[in-house]
Design an enzyme around this catalytic site. Structure first.
Site, mmCIF file in Angstrom:
data_model
loop_
_atom_site.group_PDB
_atom_site.id
_atom_site.type_symbol
_atom_site.label_atom_id
_atom_site.label_comp_id
_atom_site.label_asym_id
_atom_site.label_seq_id
_atom_site.Cartn_x
_atom_site.Cartn_y
_atom_site.Cartn_z
ATOM 1 N N LYS A 9 14.779 5.816 -6.985
ATOM 2 C CA LYS A 9 15.344 4.623 -6.358
ATOM 3 C C LYS A 9 15.585 4.895 -4.880
ATOM 4 C CE LYS A 9 19.510 1.753 -6.674
ATOM 5 N NZ LYS A 9 20.739 1.530 -7.447
ATOM 6 N N SER A 25 0.980 -5.013 -0.840
ATOM 7 C CA SER A 25 1.637 -3.758 -1.183
ATOM 8 C C SER A 25 2.952 -3.661 -0.413
ATOM 9 C CB SER A 25 0.753 -2.560 -0.820
ATOM 10 O OG SER A 25 0.500 -2.565 0.568
ATOM 11 N N TYR A 58 2.702 -2.207 -5.298
ATOM 12 C CA TYR A 58 2.384 -0.779 -5.273
ATOM 13 C C TYR A 58 2.641 -0.253 -3.869
ATOM 14 C CZ TYR A 58 -1.937 -2.346 -3.078
ATOM 15 O OH TYR A 58 -2.841 -2.924 -2.230
#
Length: 127
Positions: A9, A25, A58
């Site tokens: 995280k 992305s 991504y």
């Protein structure tokens, strides 16, 4: 049995740019990727603290040490520069491995520099 857990995280990253015309992305400073154990092309969930949007994309690496957090393509419509976001990656683990796994949680300052790195969170503790 397999279970899905938070693998890493990046907490309270500040969006530095949003580029609608780029192939989709999220671009993340490569140094932050390394510290958070997030890989190139890894699927991540992005949570926008400013407007509540949650989406998946991504990762592509940005310039190391730059503090870059840039949403690209369609995701650029879900953020604005200056928004505070949380970037999460997940892993799939065997139950025994899951019981022992420690995620990488990096806490950032207002310039996207690492304040601290932890392996667990406590309810109510903002950092």
């Amino acid at each position: 049995m397999l279970v899905t857990l938070m693998k890493s995280k990046i907490h309270r990253a500040r969006v530095t740019d949003a580029n609608l015309n780029y192939v989709g992305s999220i671009t993340i400073d490569e140094e932050l990727m390394e510290k958070a154990d997030i890989l190139r092309n890894e699927k991540v969930q992005v949570v926008n603290n400013n407007n509540g949007n949650r989406f998946e994309t991504y990762v592509i690496p940005g310039e190391k040490g730059s503090g870059t957090i840039c949403l690209n393509g369609a995701a650029a419509r879900l953020v604005h520069p200056g928004d505070i976001i949380i970037i999460l990656s997940y892993g799939i683990f065997e139950k025994k491995e899951a019981l022992e796994y420690k995620p990488r949680i990096i806490f950032l300052d207002e310039k996207n520099k690492v304040n601290s790195i932890k392996t667990e969170e406590e309810h109510g503790n903002i950092e």
